[in-house]
Design an enzyme around this catalytic site. Sequence first.
Site, PDB file in Angstrom:
ATOM      1  N   ASP A  81      -2.726   0.312  -1.405  1.00 37.49           N
ATOM      2  CA  ASP A  81      -2.344  -1.096  -1.392  1.00 37.49           C
ATOM      3  C   ASP A  81      -1.999  -1.470   0.038  1.00 37.49           C
ATOM      4  O   ASP A  81      -1.581  -0.621   0.825  1.00 37.49           O
ATOM      5  CB  ASP A  81      -1.238  -1.461  -2.405  1.00 37.49           C
ATOM      6  N   GLU A 120      -3.600   5.733  -3.966  1.00 31.73           N
ATOM      7  CA  GLU A 120      -2.639   4.688  -4.352  1.00 31.73           C
ATOM      8  C   GLU A 120      -2.728   3.512  -3.395  1.00 31.73           C
ATOM      9  O   GLU A 120      -1.718   2.933  -2.977  1.00 31.73           O
ATOM     10  CB  GLU A 120      -1.202   5.254  -4.350  1.00 31.73           C
ATOM     11  N   ASN A 178      -0.978  15.447  -3.240  1.00 28.79           N
ATOM     12  CA  ASN A 178      -0.936  13.999  -3.026  1.00 28.79           C
ATOM     13  C   ASN A 178       0.311  13.601  -2.232  1.00 28.79           C
ATOM     14  O   ASN A 178       1.412  14.066  -2.530  1.00 28.79           O
ATOM     15  CB  ASN A 178      -0.899  13.326  -4.416  1.00 28.79           C
TER      16      ASN A 178
HETATM   17  O1  9MR Z   1       4.405   2.234  -9.036  1.00 27.89           O
HETATM   18  C1  9MR Z   1       5.402   3.114  -9.523  1.00 27.89           C
HETATM   19  C2  9MR Z   1       6.616   2.330  -9.969  1.00 27.89           C
HETATM   20  O2  9MR Z   1       6.313   1.565 -11.120  1.00 27.89           O
HETATM   21  C3  9MR Z   1       7.779   3.268 -10.253  1.00 27.89           C
HETATM   22  O3  9MR Z   1       8.948   2.502 -10.508  1.00 27.89           O
HETATM   23  C4  9MR Z   1       7.985   4.205  -9.095  1.00 27.89           C
HETATM   24  C5  9MR Z   1       9.116   5.156  -9.398  1.00 27.89           C
HETATM   25  O4  9MR Z   1       9.239   6.179  -8.474  1.00 27.89           O
HETATM   26  O5  9MR Z   1       6.806   4.918  -8.828  1.00 27.89           O
HETATM   27  C6  9MR Z   1       5.776   4.081  -8.420  1.00 27.89           C
HETATM   28  O6  9MR Z   1       4.616   4.836  -8.070  1.00 27.89           O
HETATM   29  C7  9MR Z   1       4.780   5.731  -6.983  1.00 27.89           C
HETATM   30  C8  9MR Z   1       3.881   6.905  -7.235  1.00 27.89           C
HETATM   31  O7  9MR Z   1       4.165   7.484  -8.477  1.00 27.89           O
HETATM   32  C9  9MR Z   1       4.009   7.951  -6.135  1.00 27.89           C
HETATM   33  N1  9MR Z   1       3.794   7.359  -4.834  1.00 27.89           N
HETATM   34  C10 9MR Z   1       4.543   6.161  -4.533  1.00 27.89           C
HETATM   35  C11 9MR Z   1       4.343   5.122  -5.637  1.00 27.89           C
HETATM   36  C12 9MR Z   1       5.045   3.811  -5.286  1.00 27.89           C
HETATM   37  O8  9MR Z   1       6.429   3.995  -5.235  1.00 27.89           O
END
Ligand code: 9MR
Length: 329
Positions: free
Chosen positions: A255, A253, A190
């Site tokens: 958006d 993911e 991913n």
């Molecule tokens: O959406 C997630 C957010 O709540 C966290 O603070 C963050 C920390 O790294 O991670 C975000 O999700 C990420 C995902 O795990 C991996 N790809 C990027 C996403 C957005 O940052």
Amino acid sequence: MGVLGVVTALASTTPAGAAASTLGAAAAQSGRYFGTAIAAGHMNDSTYVATWDREFNAVTPENEMKWDATEPNRGQFTFGGADQIVSHAQSHGMKIRGHTLVWHAQIPSWLNNLSTSDLRTAMVNHINGVMGHYKGKIYAWDVVNEAFADGGSVGSLRSSIWTQKLGNGFIEEAFRAARAADPNAKLCYNDYNIDDANANKTRGVYNMVKDFKARGVPIDCVGLQSHFGNPPSNYQQNIAQFAALGVDVQITELDVGGSGSTQADAYRRVVEACTAVPRCAGITVWGITDKYSWRSGDTPLLFDGNFNKKAAYTSVLNALNAATPNPTP
Ligand code: 9MR
């Protein structure tokens, strides 16, 4: 065309019968899933849960399965938030994507000072512990997340504790361990910024998947995170080129920053690109409502802060309803 005209046109071109009225049902008619990231901390918001249950037939825990959440201290596994999401999803018949086993971020500090052999043991033990806990319940795992470097030459990996101590082979080691831990879960690589078919980062991942397939390293899917301003014009071609390697593609993911018809149009193009490729198995948006999004300032999701359906919601639903059923079992 007025609203009635749109509905009539769709109904007459929908192959599987009547147009579905939710994202999950519409995706299911095309043989796909439509999921959302869910945060356990918001599950006390009844509108959030009601919207999840009504619209989505798949889920990815947003943070609850990450290493810092599941093994904060060495060998001590904690699954509170993840279990909450998994049991809710199971009782509603949803697919569950596991996110994520080996990543450079959201890792506990105890990993930092281990020797090479100890870090290798810790990685395999983590994969066994987390995948073992959810064995048989997870549709697909993001085994390795975001290992490739941004803006580098083709194939360059991001420097991390993994590359520094285990070398570039850590990805292969993780996938082999994952297959052994839960042979029935699909194993995904991913990443973000691998949406443009010709970008160096994309080419690096492409070459890795091709190499894994050639050498029998287990890999079943590529996750295109797809955090967009705008999907690249060759996005469908990119999905198709990964699929041609013999892996599923999952949009993991999604958006899209923006608003109104511009945002709706970008979302439509993403759905059309996925549904045009048989091995594009499903789409997950990275949250339900703009108010809980990690990039809420960009209002990137399908529901506004009051859980009202946005124009982007309608364009996604219509595009799903217009899709050809997926011939892949
Ligand atoms: O959406 C997630 C957010 O709540 C966290 O603070 C963050 C920390 O790294 O991670 C975000 O999700 C990420 C995902 O795990 C991996 N790809 C990027 C996403 C957005 O940052």
